[in-house]
Design an enzyme around this catalytic site. Structure first.
Site, PDB file in Angstrom:
ATOM      1  N   GLY A   1       6.894  70.752  30.046  1.00  0.00           N
ATOM      2  CA  GLY A   1       6.639  71.306  28.719  1.00  0.00           C
ATOM      3  C   GLY A   1       5.166  71.627  28.551  1.00  0.00           C
ATOM      4  N   PHE A   2       4.735  71.756  27.305  1.00  0.00           N
ATOM      5  CA  PHE A   2       3.340  72.134  27.048  1.00  0.00           C
ATOM      6  C   PHE A   2       2.368  71.120  27.639  1.00  0.00           C
ATOM      7  CE2 PHE A   2       5.313  74.626  23.605  1.00  0.00           C
ATOM      8  CZ  PHE A   2       4.718  75.855  23.862  1.00  0.00           C
TER       9      PHE A   2
ATOM     10  N   ASP B   1       5.004  64.558  23.088  1.00  0.00           N
ATOM     11  CA  ASP B   1       5.872  63.876  22.128  1.00  0.00           C
ATOM     12  C   ASP B   1       6.236  62.467  22.554  1.00  0.00           C
ATOM     13  OD1 ASP B   1       5.803  66.159  20.666  1.00  0.00           O
ATOM     14  OD2 ASP B   1       7.831  66.833  21.162  1.00  0.00           O
TER      15      ASP B   1
ATOM     16  N   GLU C   1      12.941  76.871   9.459  1.00  0.00           N
ATOM     17  CA  GLU C   1      13.025  78.128  10.199  1.00  0.00           C
ATOM     18  C   GLU C   1      14.466  78.506  10.499  1.00  0.00           C
ATOM     19  OE1 GLU C   1       8.617  77.978  12.328  1.00  0.00           O
ATOM     20  OE2 GLU C   1      10.342  77.157  13.384  1.00  0.00           O
TER      21      GLU C   1
END
Length: 432
Positions: free
Chosen positions: A20-21, A306, A177
């Site tokens: 991931g990031f 996270d 969203e």
């Protein structure tokens, strides 16, 4: 497991778990450092999660927001990528245990992220899918578009209303969203596609247990987001804690909502890999890291993204956002290089890049330091920031073209059901 880079490789071995990031930016920062890097992930692609909801709501294709990890790291000659699942960490032995082997490491960076949390009600999971990866997005797309198809075939009025009722649980950025995009799909993108139903009559409810949506934002922006959602026809219910979810039904204690489509955006829990470290965890299962992002007693193990809980200047935990993860990944990479040179570690300091959430066409909110944006200005800012953070020129171009087409035609171009739809009579129960 054999030496990950062959006999000619030199320098300490850094294993990064998660593409991931946080993991990817750590790997890129180490790309030309005097170390050997192995990136481990269950998937061979990096996923741009901030736009995952647009795949779930059929606005983008999966390939628009996914980039092969090997391609991203192609210019890092010291880096190898392997497809594997990490199951535990032997901290004392400096080994990462995989489902089909193990990897020895000198430094370890854990960036495996978080999964859905149903607050002790895992029985809700089959009826209310969350949104964390491409499989989740495609499942949500199947259920959403399948609901309209089922309503088109349904003759019983109450059953048709249930198919045209969509409930999103959780008023954070993902829930907001999803709700806004679903409203635009129903009111605009699908308005001419059906004959027996009017998609514009779909009922979309956003349920939030707390006193306001977007709780991490300034209260004025939370109120602005609620107004923008209401303008799109979304029913925003705050103070509505869900007490039961079952086939065709959501209960909030005082209200029973008949619905065939429930989407979960209410909570997350850290990857179970954290529990194998033998260190203190917070209530969400995240690791309480040291100031330099290492774990207590083991300066060679870093936990980022996270999976880690880090306090910001105001004493609250930093949010699980891409800018936070990117900075943490880069900091871990810098700490490893300092350690390899025999230098002391430094504490992680987050540079606040702000927060934003898009709601619909010309509708968004953004919090950038002391600056508060809403409406069209926030929406344009959101578009620009997300294009910048997308990895790869091809992905930026594809997403830009998709957004331009959607803006000019008010039409969502990708509206295909993936997998088997749930037809009338299935009552939304899990299939397969």
């Amino acid at each position: 497991m054999a030496h990950p880079h062959g006999a000619a490789a030199a320098g300490p071995h850094v294993v990064i778990v998660g593409g991931g990031f946080a993991g990817l930016y750590a790997a890129r920062a180490l790309g030309r450092a005097p170390v050997r890097v192995t990136v481990v992930d269950r998937h061979n692609y990096h996923l741009f999660q901030p736009l995952l909801y647009q795949v779930a709501t059929a606005g983008l294709s999966p390939g628009d927001i996914a980039q092969p990890i090997r391609g991203v790291l192609r210019r890092s000659p010291n880096t190898r990528v392997i497809l594997a699942e990490a199951v535990s960490v032997d901290v004392a032995g400096r080994r990462l245990v995989l489902a089909d082997g193990e990897l020895a490491y000198d430094y370890l960076v854990l960036a495996t992220g978080a999964a859905h949390a149903y607050f002790g009600h895992d029985e809700w999971r089959p009826y209310a899918p969350g949104l964390k990866d491409l499989d989740d997005a495609l499942e949500i797309r199947r259920r959403v578009l399948g609901a309209f198809e089922a309503a088109e075939r349904e003759d019983h009025e109450a059953r048709r209303r249930a198919w045209l009722t969509f409930v999103i649980v959780g008023g954070g950025p993902t829930g907001v969203e999803l709700a806004g995009t679903l409203a635009e799909i129903a009111r605009h993108a699908l308005r001419h596609d059906f004959r027996a139903i009017d998609p514009g009559q779909a009922r979309i409810l956003l349920l939030e247990a707390g006193p306001r949506i977007l709780a991490g934002f300034d209260p004025s922006l939370s109120a602005a987001a609620a107004r923008q959602l209401a303008a799109l026809g979304v029913e925003v219910r705050t103070g509505s804690a869900v007490t039961r979810i079952t086939a065709g039904l959501v209960e909030t204690g005082v209200e029973r909502i008949e619905t065939e489509t429930v989407l979960w955006a209410a909570g997350v829990t850290a990857s179970p890999l954290a529990r194998t470290l033998g260190v203190p965890l917070d209530r969400a299962g995240r690791v309480r890291v040291a100031p330099d992002l290492s774990i207590p007693g083991h300066p060679e193990v870093f936990v980022v993204g996270d999976l880690a809980t880090v306090l910001g200047p105001d004493g609250s935990s930093l949010p699980g956002m891409a800018p936070v993860a990117i900075q943490m990944g880069r900091h871990a990479a810098a700490s490893i290089q300092r350690s390899a040179r025999g230098e002391a570690s430094r504490a992680f300091r987050y540079r606040d890049k702000g927060m934003m959430a898009t709601i619909g066409r010309h509708a968004a909110v953004a919090q950038l330091g002391r600056l508060r944006l809403r409406g069209t200005v926030a929406w344009v800012t959101w578009l620009a920031v997300h294009l910048v953070f997308l990895i790869g020129f091809r992905n930026r171009l594809l997403v830009l073209v998709e957004w331009a087409w959607a803006y000019l035609t008010f039409n969502r171009g990708v509206r295909l059901i993936t997998g088997r739809p749930e037809w009338p009579g299935s009552r939304g129960r899990p299939t397969g």
